[in-house]
Design a protein around this motif. Sequence first.
Motif, PDB file in Angstrom:
ATOM      1  N   ARG A 118     -10.369  31.015 -17.869  1.00  0.00           N
ATOM      2  CA  ARG A 118      -9.786  32.328 -18.141  1.00  0.00           C
ATOM      3  C   ARG A 118     -10.797  33.154 -18.925  1.00  0.00           C
ATOM      4  NH1 ARG A 118      -4.167  32.297 -17.382  1.00  0.00           N
ATOM      5  NH2 ARG A 118      -3.235  30.217 -17.298  1.00  0.00           N
ATOM      6  N   GLU A 146     -12.430  33.972 -11.410  1.00  0.00           N
ATOM      7  CA  GLU A 146     -11.028  34.222 -11.744  1.00  0.00           C
ATOM      8  C   GLU A 146     -10.157  34.237 -10.490  1.00  0.00           C
ATOM      9  OE1 GLU A 146     -11.238  37.834 -14.134  1.00  0.00           O
ATOM     10  OE2 GLU A 146     -10.779  36.619 -15.898  1.00  0.00           O
ATOM     11  N   ASN A 150      -6.959  31.761  -9.809  1.00  0.00           N
ATOM     12  CA  ASN A 150      -5.616  32.287  -9.576  1.00  0.00           C
ATOM     13  C   ASN A 150      -5.130  32.115  -8.139  1.00  0.00           C
ATOM     14  OD1 ASN A 150      -5.448  33.183 -12.271  1.00  0.00           O
ATOM     15  ND2 ASN A 150      -6.448  35.116 -11.771  1.00  0.00           N
ATOM     16  N   GLU A 151      -6.057  32.134  -7.175  1.00  0.00           N
ATOM     17  CA  GLU A 151      -5.664  32.161  -5.762  1.00  0.00           C
ATOM     18  C   GLU A 151      -6.212  30.998  -4.937  1.00  0.00           C
ATOM     19  OE1 GLU A 151      -3.538  34.266  -4.643  1.00  0.00           O
ATOM     20  OE2 GLU A 151      -3.425  35.583  -6.390  1.00  0.00           O
TER      21      GLU A 151
END
Length: 242
Positions: A118, A146, A150-151
């Motif tokens: 993060r 990032e 997240n994905e």
Amino acid sequence: MTIFNRDEYAVATANWDNCIGNFLEIERLIPTNYIFTLSKEQIDWLKDKNDYKEFCTEIGIYNSQLVLILSPLDKKGQKAAVTEYPYSVLSELQGDLPLVETKEYTVIKNAVLSNDLRKIDDNADMYFPVANMPMMDQDKAVSAIESWRNEGMNWFYYECGDFKGARVFKKFYVPSENLTPPKEGLTSFVCSFGLKYSDIYQRMLVTLIFISFYEDLQNNGSVETISNTYDWSQPCPPICRI
């Protein structure tokens, strides 16, 4: 230095080939905040064995862990004949991950990713007047990391569900100039997955981002400070050459 022999290498890469359509197993194997670490000993081994403008990193599974395997290329860009294959296990980052970039005496940007990838800090210092602040490679690297965090699992879910894993990466091609950065004191590389959109393929592709660590990386505004974020790798598939 952790090394596979030929048989262990063959088993590890075959295990990943057999896994790439199994989303639940991939989800178990790949926490999206984990990274690979390459030691200086491994880097020096690769520099000695690799004779091409790129080198190859292959993905495998060994002892129920995801591994990144170093595979040198010969002068024709084909796999070099070696009997050992250094590797790194995907694991949690120990401490924060600083990314430093300097742009020609104008703007120095610093970013810090936490050990679960993060973004926890970033700043920019302007040392000479400039008309505007350009988009920098570091910004793209942080964004890609990032996006992966997240994905990444959504990307695997789509690829495993719609394409049965056929488009999931098996290896990456990396510029060899990464192995000889223009600064003394290199101690290791941290390799993070990232998600980056490809205009050519019109879809999101996974890349490996190589971040170098030095014994004396400066972060004090000195004009001698250089970037520690290196080139993007190219995934196979779709970019397969060997």
